[in-house]
Enzyme design. Sequence first.
Site, PDB file in Angstrom:
ATOM      1  N   ASN A   1       0.821  -1.203   0.000  1.00 49.99           N
ATOM      2  CA  ASN A   1       0.000   0.000   0.000  1.00 49.99           C
ATOM      3  C   ASN A   1       0.858   1.257   0.000  1.00 49.99           C
ATOM      4  O   ASN A   1       1.969   1.265   0.527  1.00 49.99           O
ATOM      5  CB  ASN A   1      -0.917  -0.011   1.227  1.00 49.99           C
ATOM      6  N   SER A   2       0.319   2.321  -0.544  1.00 50.28           N
ATOM      7  CA  SER A   2       1.066   3.579  -0.647  1.00 50.28           C
ATOM      8  C   SER A   2       1.455   4.134   0.722  1.00 50.28           C
ATOM      9  O   SER A   2       2.430   4.889   0.840  1.00 50.28           O
ATOM     10  CB  SER A   2       0.238   4.619  -1.399  1.00 50.28           C
TER      11      SER A   2
END
Length: 329
Positions: free
Chosen positions: A101-102
């Site tokens: 995930n970012s």
Amino acid sequence: EMLASGFGIIGFSWICSPACTELEVVVMDWLAKFLHLPQHFLHEVEGPGGGVIQGSASEAVLVAVLAAREQAVRRVQHSHPELTESEIRGKLIAYSSDQSNSCIEKAGVLAAMPIKLLPAGDDFVLRGDTLKQAIERDVAAGLIPVICVATLGTTGTCAYDDIESLASICEEKSVWLHVDAAYAGGAFALEECSELRRGLERVDSLNFNLHKFMLVNFDCAAMWLRDANKVIDSFNVDRIYLKHKHEGQTQIPDFRHWQIPLGRRFRALKVWITFRNLGAEGLRAHIRKHISLAGQFEDLVKADERFELIAPRALGLVCFRAKGDNEIT
């Protein structure tokens, strides 16, 4: 949420609201047992581990990254006193998957520590061999590996990194291993998904968002630590107005030391109400329903020649596309 807000609690220490802290201790142990997590993550078990409710996975990951960074700095200062603190900090490096995930990459930015996004396999899984090669290259270049953030349930395809093989490398190289199970963590509660729990007894910390799979509204992210003292030692800042006579008592944590902000909301109340109203079996039924609906949708996609699956169905996620050029999609 209305009740928690209505009470107006700013629960940064036990004395601000004993109920806020003590209910959180209780429900985090309930949740750990519900998810079949290792015993050392329970508050009720003697030892330094325990659980805390953060606002989001982003906060939990950042806490793990910052704590791992400070522990690494202190460790290297002890073993290499000839290096200055700034020299050490300039050599730190962290790792995750290119499927992660970012928020993990963002944690590296906020921590001023580069996070290398390592290539996952064709099945979108990050494995220990890839991590080992990256660490050995970086150590040869004079860098200091700090933390690996693995994912159980990646954002794109809900793939599961190989925790067992990653843990073996992290243990060998003295690297903190954090698991981001923001979505898929709910499936730990199901015996038919017990394979997802493999290796969790070897990780240093993990997080799971109750506002994804557990019918608790945003924000409510559970985080467990094998050794909470490593976080407390990294973040502890005491002022006279924060002190009280009950500090340091067993089983009465001051959760302000476990998080980024000072104040904190009465999120434990949302978890308590959810468990009391639905029960463990009601929550498991809810998760199974999501998985069942995804199975039905997968069958519909497979039966329609206009579409194709691009990754195996995982829990409630089905990744599909229209056949042909991307313009069709």
